[in-house]
Design a protein around this motif. Structure first.
Motif, PDB file in Angstrom:
ATOM      1  N   ASP A   1      -5.016  -7.466   2.599  1.00 57.88           N
ATOM      2  CA  ASP A   1      -6.260  -6.143   3.158  1.00 57.88           C
ATOM      3  C   ASP A   1      -5.735  -4.900   2.768  1.00 57.88           C
ATOM      4  O   ASP A   1      -4.264  -4.562   2.468  1.00 57.88           O
ATOM      5  CB  ASP A   1      -5.139  -6.026   4.643  1.00 57.88           C
ATOM      6  N   PRO A   2      -6.588  -4.413   2.219  1.00 59.72           N
ATOM      7  CA  PRO A   2      -6.239  -3.126   1.719  1.00 59.72           C
ATOM      8  C   PRO A   2      -5.327  -1.743   1.997  1.00 59.72           C
ATOM      9  O   PRO A   2      -4.436  -0.616   1.646  1.00 59.72           O
ATOM     10  CB  PRO A   2      -7.218  -2.382   1.443  1.00 59.72           C
ATOM     11  N   SER A   3      -5.230  -1.923   3.374  1.00 61.37           N
ATOM     12  CA  SER A   3      -4.592  -1.342   4.670  1.00 61.37           C
ATOM     13  C   SER A   3      -2.985  -1.278   4.004  1.00 61.37           C
ATOM     14  O   SER A   3      -2.109  -0.030   4.717  1.00 61.37           O
ATOM     15  CB  SER A   3      -5.206  -0.879   5.309  1.00 61.37           C
ATOM     16  N   GLU A   4      -2.993  -2.191   3.758  1.00 63.51           N
ATOM     17  CA  GLU A   4      -1.481  -2.783   3.325  1.00 63.51           C
ATOM     18  C   GLU A   4      -0.751  -3.472   2.237  1.00 63.51           C
ATOM     19  O   GLU A   4       0.371  -3.452   2.000  1.00 63.51           O
ATOM     20  CB  GLU A   4      -0.741  -4.557   4.635  1.00 63.51           C
ATOM     21  N   ILE A   5      -1.677  -4.201   1.934  1.00 64.59           N
ATOM     22  CA  ILE A   5      -1.649  -4.620  -0.145  1.00 64.59           C
ATOM     23  C   ILE A   5      -2.748  -3.260  -0.884  1.00 64.59           C
ATOM     24  O   ILE A   5      -3.377  -3.586  -1.109  1.00 64.59           O
ATOM     25  CB  ILE A   5      -1.369  -5.815  -0.112  1.00 64.59           C
TER      26      ILE A   5
ATOM     27  N   ALA B   1       0.902  -1.468   0.136  1.00 63.52           N
ATOM     28  CA  ALA B   1       0.055   0.239  -0.026  1.00 63.52           C
ATOM     29  C   ALA B   1       0.615   1.093  -0.132  1.00 63.52           C
ATOM     30  O   ALA B   1       2.128   1.107   0.871  1.00 63.52           O
ATOM     31  CB  ALA B   1      -1.329  -0.420   1.681  1.00 63.52           C
ATOM     32  N   ALA B   2       0.644   2.523  -0.408  1.00 64.47           N
ATOM     33  CA  ALA B   2       1.245   3.629  -1.093  1.00 64.47           C
ATOM     34  C   ALA B   2       0.981   4.635   0.208  1.00 64.47           C
ATOM     35  O   ALA B   2       0.124   5.267   0.065  1.00 64.47           O
ATOM     36  CB  ALA B   2       0.592   3.737  -1.995  1.00 64.47           C
ATOM     37  N   HIS B   3       1.217   3.965   1.321  1.00 63.90           N
ATOM     38  CA  HIS B   3       0.954   5.148   3.101  1.00 63.90           C
ATOM     39  C   HIS B   3       2.522   5.838   2.772  1.00 63.90           C
ATOM     40  O   HIS B   3       2.974   6.057   2.478  1.00 63.90           O
ATOM     41  CB  HIS B   3       1.432   3.782   3.934  1.00 63.90           C
ATOM     42  N   PRO B   4       1.726   7.098   2.222  1.00 60.64           N
ATOM     43  CA  PRO B   4       2.775   7.853   2.933  1.00 60.64           C
ATOM     44  C   PRO B   4       3.769   8.209   4.372  1.00 60.64           C
ATOM     45  O   PRO B   4       3.597   7.280   5.522  1.00 60.64           O
ATOM     46  CB  PRO B   4       1.626   9.921   2.817  1.00 60.64           C
TER      47      PRO B   4
ATOM     48  N   LEU C   1       4.610 -19.634   5.456  1.00 60.37           N
ATOM     49  CA  LEU C   1       2.968 -20.700   4.900  1.00 60.37           C
ATOM     50  C   LEU C   1       1.864 -19.460   5.825  1.00 60.37           C
ATOM     51  O   LEU C   1       1.047 -18.805   5.881  1.00 60.37           O
ATOM     52  CB  LEU C   1       2.998 -21.680   5.250  1.00 60.37           C
ATOM     53  N   ARG C   2       2.493 -18.853   7.153  1.00 58.87           N
ATOM     54  CA  ARG C   2       1.474 -18.772   8.306  1.00 58.87           C
ATOM     55  C   ARG C   2       1.390 -17.284   7.103  1.00 58.87           C
ATOM     56  O   ARG C   2       0.278 -16.205   7.208  1.00 58.87           O
ATOM     57  CB  ARG C   2       2.190 -18.452   8.924  1.00 58.87           C
ATOM     58  N   GLU C   3       2.789 -16.512   6.558  1.00 57.55           N
ATOM     59  CA  GLU C   3       2.269 -15.211   5.761  1.00 57.55           C
ATOM     60  C   GLU C   3       1.426 -15.199   4.902  1.00 57.55           C
ATOM     61  O   GLU C   3       0.762 -14.443   4.761  1.00 57.55           O
ATOM     62  CB  GLU C   3       3.825 -14.314   5.867  1.00 57.55           C
ATOM     63  N   LEU C   4       1.130 -16.204   4.651  1.00 56.20           N
ATOM     64  CA  LEU C   4       0.627 -16.384   3.015  1.00 56.20           C
ATOM     65  C   LEU C   4      -0.954 -16.584   3.497  1.00 56.20           C
ATOM     66  O   LEU C   4      -1.777 -16.211   2.796  1.00 56.20           O
ATOM     67  CB  LEU C   4       0.698 -18.128   2.193  1.00 56.20           C
ATOM     68  N   GLU C   5      -1.333 -17.258   4.407  1.00 55.94           N
ATOM     69  CA  GLU C   5      -2.573 -17.163   4.761  1.00 55.94           C
ATOM     70  C   GLU C   5      -2.237 -15.923   5.630  1.00 55.94           C
ATOM     71  O   GLU C   5      -3.822 -15.478   5.265  1.00 55.94           O
ATOM     72  CB  GLU C   5      -2.781 -18.161   5.786  1.00 55.94           C
ATOM     73  N   GLU C   6      -2.021 -14.988   5.845  1.00 56.17           N
ATOM     74  CA  GLU C   6      -2.397 -13.529   6.685  1.00 56.17           C
ATOM     75  C   GLU C   6      -2.775 -12.879   6.142  1.00 56.17           C
ATOM     76  O   GLU C   6      -3.403 -11.776   6.174  1.00 56.17           O
ATOM     77  CB  GLU C   6      -1.336 -13.110   7.678  1.00 56.17           C
TER      78      GLU C   6
END
Length: 195
Positions: free
Chosen positions: A125-129, A48-51, A78-83
């Motif tokens: 999560d669009p706030s992260e990706i 995501a493009a956070h300032p 694998l945990r991160e893929l799921e999250e």
């Protein structure tokens, strides 16, 4: 699977890859996942493009820092893929490690390579990706060859892989470069028949 499966497994299991540094202060793990198609695609994300966020808009591989509870880096990946994307471990066939790569801020990333079936709904999560990218491997190879990256180690400022309206740079570009060089070392151009 197709002939590329054998080539991919050979690269991951039999080629030399960068080892971990002597002092892994901040370990992380990411997934280098390809689809088992005739024209394999690499699963990636655009952050995501956070300032004021150093890596805003960066194209990256899904993954993150190793948690103290993680028994190993495969578990982390694998945990991160799921999250991050909602991809469960039963949708992934991890082959092994493509080695360790350092970021500019001294995070040691281990790259776990495998296959992803390439279907099913993804969630993020669009706030992260900002978005999930499905990058044709043959496009990365074309960029690799056209940019003159083959047979040498370009520095950080030069090593870039443009895709769509974004650019792969930094540690992710180093990972892509390493894999492209491994592919080329197989003695033929395994992506020439991939679309």
């Amino acid at each position: 699977m197709n002939n590329f499966d054998k080539i991919y497994r050979n690269i991951v299991l039999d080629h030399p890859h960068p080892g971990p540094p002597g002092n892994r202060i901040r370990p992380a793990a990411v997934s280098f996942l390809l689809t088992p198609d005739e024209a394999p695609r690499l699963l990636a994300i655009q952050k995501a493009a956070h300032p004021h966020y150093t890596w805003a808009g960066q194209v990256a591989l899904p993954g993150g820092h190793v948690d103290p509870e993680d028994p190993d880096t495969k578990h982390t990946a694998l945990r991160e893929l799921e999250e991050e994307l909602g991809i469960s471990s039963d949708k992934v066939d991890m082959i092994g490690s493509l080695g360790h790569f350092m970021t500019l801020n001294n995070v040691c990333i281990e790259v776990l390579a495998g296959w992803w079936q390439g279907s099913g709904p993804l969630r993020h999560d669009p706030s992260e990706i900002d978005r999930v990218l499905d990058i044709p491997l043959n496009i990365l190879m074309e960029n690799h060859l056209a940019s003159g990256f083959s047979g040498r180690e370009p520095d950080w400022t030069e090593l870039r892989y443009p895709i769509e309206d974004a650019v792969i740079w930094g540690a992710t570009a180093r990972i892509v470069h390493h894999f492209m060089e491994c592919l080329l070392s197989t003695g033929n151009h395994p992506l020439s028949s991939c679309g």
